[in-house]
Design an enzyme around this catalytic site. Structure first.
Site, short mmCIF file in Angstrom:
data_model
loop_
_atom_site.label_atom_id
_atom_site.label_comp_id
_atom_site.label_asym_id
_atom_site.label_seq_id
_atom_site.Cartn_x
_atom_site.Cartn_y
_atom_site.Cartn_z
N ARG A 89 6.33 -2.53 -6.50
CA ARG A 89 6.40 -1.17 -5.91
C ARG A 89 7.82 -0.89 -5.43
NH1 ARG A 89 4.60 -2.90 0.12
NH2 ARG A 89 5.07 -5.03 -0.39
N ASP A 121 -0.70 0.40 -7.08
CA ASP A 121 -0.27 1.74 -7.50
C ASP A 121 1.25 1.92 -7.45
OD1 ASP A 121 0.14 1.78 -4.78
OD2 ASP A 121 -1.20 3.46 -4.37
N GLY A 122 1.95 0.89 -6.94
CA GLY A 122 3.41 0.97 -6.89
C GLY A 122 3.93 1.89 -5.80
N ARG A 173 16.18 1.01 0.91
CA ARG A 173 16.57 -0.21 1.60
C ARG A 173 17.90 -0.74 1.08
NH1 ARG A 173 12.23 -5.05 1.91
NH2 ARG A 173 12.63 -5.46 -0.29
N ASP A 249 8.45 -15.73 -1.66
CA ASP A 249 8.98 -14.48 -2.24
C ASP A 249 9.51 -13.54 -1.16
OD1 ASP A 249 6.03 -14.54 -1.87
OD2 ASP A 249 6.20 -12.39 -2.18
N ASN A 250 9.27 -13.88 0.09
CA ASN A 250 9.82 -13.08 1.19
C ASN A 250 10.91 -13.85 1.94
OD1 ASN A 250 8.07 -10.98 0.56
ND2 ASN A 250 6.50 -11.68 1.98
P1 AMP Z 1 4.56 -8.44 -0.25
O1 AMP Z 1 3.99 -9.74 0.19
O2 AMP Z 1 4.02 -7.24 0.48
O3 AMP Z 1 6.04 -8.45 -0.22
O4 AMP Z 1 4.11 -8.21 -1.78
C1 AMP Z 1 3.73 -9.22 -2.65
C2 AMP Z 1 3.65 -8.72 -4.09
O5 AMP Z 1 2.72 -7.65 -4.20
C3 AMP Z 1 4.95 -8.18 -4.64
O6 AMP Z 1 5.05 -8.57 -5.98
C4 AMP Z 1 4.80 -6.70 -4.49
O7 AMP Z 1 5.61 -5.99 -5.39
C5 AMP Z 1 3.33 -6.52 -4.82
N1 AMP Z 1 2.79 -5.26 -4.24
C6 AMP Z 1 2.55 -5.01 -2.95
N2 AMP Z 1 2.08 -3.75 -2.78
C7 AMP Z 1 2.00 -3.19 -4.00
C8 AMP Z 1 1.58 -1.92 -4.51
N3 AMP Z 1 1.15 -0.93 -3.71
N4 AMP Z 1 1.64 -1.74 -5.85
C9 AMP Z 1 2.07 -2.69 -6.67
N5 AMP Z 1 2.48 -3.91 -6.27
C10 AMP Z 1 2.45 -4.16 -4.95
MG MG Z 2 7.61 -9.18 -0.53
#
Ligand code: AMP
Ligand code: MG
Length: 482
Positions: A89, A121-122, A173, A249-250
């Site tokens: 996203r 949904d991105g 960002r 990944d964070n």
């Molecule tokens: P995060 O832990 O929130 O940083 O996200 C973990 C993974 O989920 C990453 O690959 C994000 O791009 C994916 N992701 C989170 N929210 C969405 C969303 N609404 N649509 C698509 N991918 C998402």
């Molecule tokens: Mg992340």
């Protein structure tokens, strides 16, 4: 050209990313723009305010020189490995060399689906945009390495979330880069050693240029990342900050705090405190963050093994040596930061720090306000207000008498003031800013960002941002909102 792009990551091989254009949104309006940051990036603030500029921040228009990509990465999420996550996203619009000569990423978050979106949904709801804006800018003002907020835009569309349809947002960002431990893991999982080497060289050039001159550059890279994470996490700890999703990944290679999801600053201090609704096992509790940091760094070291030596056993020995440095670096930093908070000299035993934290933990004492009031006492104020924070007065008095004996506030007052913020982004204020935004009222958000820009300065006008929540205002859980 309104933004002077120079996109080195997009010039890496195609398997590092997927080219993707942002989705168009219905009716973008600018909620807030970080003028100071825009100026640092040499982006014309008036242009950013114009319809063309807002269209760019919303993803409706692509600025000249942008080369939007969704970056590929993997990651351990709560300990389980996903070989492919990637920007689901978010899109990297490109890189800008700022007025100080530092290369920085400009990314849009919530800009629509990408090949990495899987079921998502991105998009982003407005809440997470507001939260990341407030907390990342507060962290920057507190002096913590962090990604920055350039702008928040409302899309005029709704996104479906568990709570129902919510107003959507796009977050612009800025980061030193978006290279994560998970980016390296992506290529290790594919046994793509050429890509690992290219990525390591890219990370060295960008974040650890001295490592390029070292006798063993990839070891120097590992040592640099270990040190940066030790410093970063000790900084979080000293402020009562809980990241909430310390997945690999964070974890940014640059050492910046990245991805503000269900993060929180503690009010009452508890070492095992967790806010994230999805962290049911308490993996990312406040007190676990240094251990998890080392765990994440160990995953990073594994990705570098093929580059550290031809012989695997040698590579492991080298990596272990570098990882070994984490504990000492972390403990030194942690002790230095808490000694500063307590007004203690460098000789005071570290046990004094733990004794203080145990006292706060046992008595539900507000972390930030405690250190703030202690600083006031060091500055000559009466201890009554501090004492009043403790239900069990006797154990406080015992601790306080020891502190009086140990501390040398006169000598350390400046350090105390610099280590103990007056205002942090308290959860209930962040929540109020988010709820206001969903009602179309951005005043609480603006005021919060403004008030947190000078966290160490006494400002009567923002006195309401200093105090802990009333019982009915307490936020017990925070959510990713994705
Ligand atoms: P995060 O832990 O929130 O940083 O996200 C973990 C993974 O989920 C990453 O690959 C994000 O791009 C994916 N992701 C989170 N929210 C969405 C969303 N609404 N649509 C698509 N991918 C998402
Ligand atoms: Mg992340």
């Amino acid at each position: 050209m309104h933004i002077r792009f120079d996109n080195t990551y997009a010039r890496l091989p195609e398997r590092f990313y997927a080219r993707q254009e942002p989705a168009r949104v219905l009716d973008p309006t600018l909620i807030r723009l970080n003028r100071e940051l825009a100026a640092q990036l040499a982006i014309d603030v008036d242009w950013l305010h114009s319809a063309d500029g807002v269209a760019t921040l919303a993803g409706n228009a692509l600025p000249e020189g942008a080369d939007p990509i969704a970056q590929a990465y993997a990651g351990h999420q709560f300990g389980g490995f996903s070989p492919q996550l990637g920007d689901g996203r978010a899109l990297l619009l490109g890189e800008v060399v700022d007025t100080e000569g530092t290369r920085r990423d400009l990314q849009l978050k919530g800009s629509g689906r990408t090949p990495f979106s899987r079921g998502g949904d991105g998009k982003s709801a407005l809440g997470p945009v507001i939260r990341e804006y407030v907390v990342s800018e507060a962290m920057a003002a507190l002096g913590v390495p962090t990604t920055r907020a350039l702008a928040a835009v409302a899309t005029g569309e709704r996104v479906m979330r568990q709570e129902g349809p919510l107003l959507g947002g796009v977050f612009a960002r800025v980061a030193a880069s978006h290279i994560r431990v998970g980016t390296f893991q992506y290529f290790l999982a594919r046994r793509d050693i050429d890509a690992l080497r290219l990525l390591a060289d890219h990370a060295i050039a960008r974040h650890y240029p001295d490592a390029a001159e070292a006798p063993a550059p990839y070891l120097a890279l590992l040592e640099g990342v270990v040190a940066a994470q030790a410093d970063l996490i000790s900084h979080w700890m000293s402020l009562g900050f809980i990241h909430g999703v310390m997945n690999t990944d964070n974890t940014a290679i640059s050492g910046e705090t990245i991805d503000y999801g269900p993060c929180a600053f503690m009010d009452a201090f508890h070492a095992r405190r967790v806010f994230s609704s999805i962290d049911t096992g308490g993996r990312y509790a406040w007190g676990s963050q240094p251990d998890i940091g080392l765990w994440n760094l160990t995953r990073f070291a594994e990705t570098l093994l093929p580059l550290l030596s031809q012989t695997q056993s040698d590579a492991i020995t080298i990596a272990e040596g570098a990882l070994h440095a984490f504990a000492a670096r972390y403990h030194n930093q942690h002790a230095a930061r808490f000694r500063a908070k307590l007004g203690l000299g460098p000789q005071t035993p570290v046990e004094r720090i733990q004794a203080c934290l145990d006292l706060l933990d046992a008595q539900d004492v507000d972390f930030t306000l405690f250190f703030r009031r202690l600083t006031s006492i060091a500055g000559g104020e009466d201890p009554a207000a501090l004492a009043a924070m403790f239900a069990d007065r006797e154990s406080f008095e015992t601790w306080f008498a020891t502190w009086r004996r140990d501390a040398d506030p006169g000598a350390h007052l400046t350090k105390m003031r610099a280590a103990n913020p007056i205002r942090i982004p308290r959860n209930h204020r962040v929540e109020q800013a988010i709820q206001g935004a969903y009602r179309g009222d951005f005043a609480p958000f603006d005021r919060l960002v403004d008030g947190l820009a000078t966290p160490y300065a006494d400002q009567d006008a923002y006195a309401d941002l200093e105090t802990p929540p009333q019982p009915e205002e307490v936020v017990h859980q925070t959510f990713c909102g994705t």
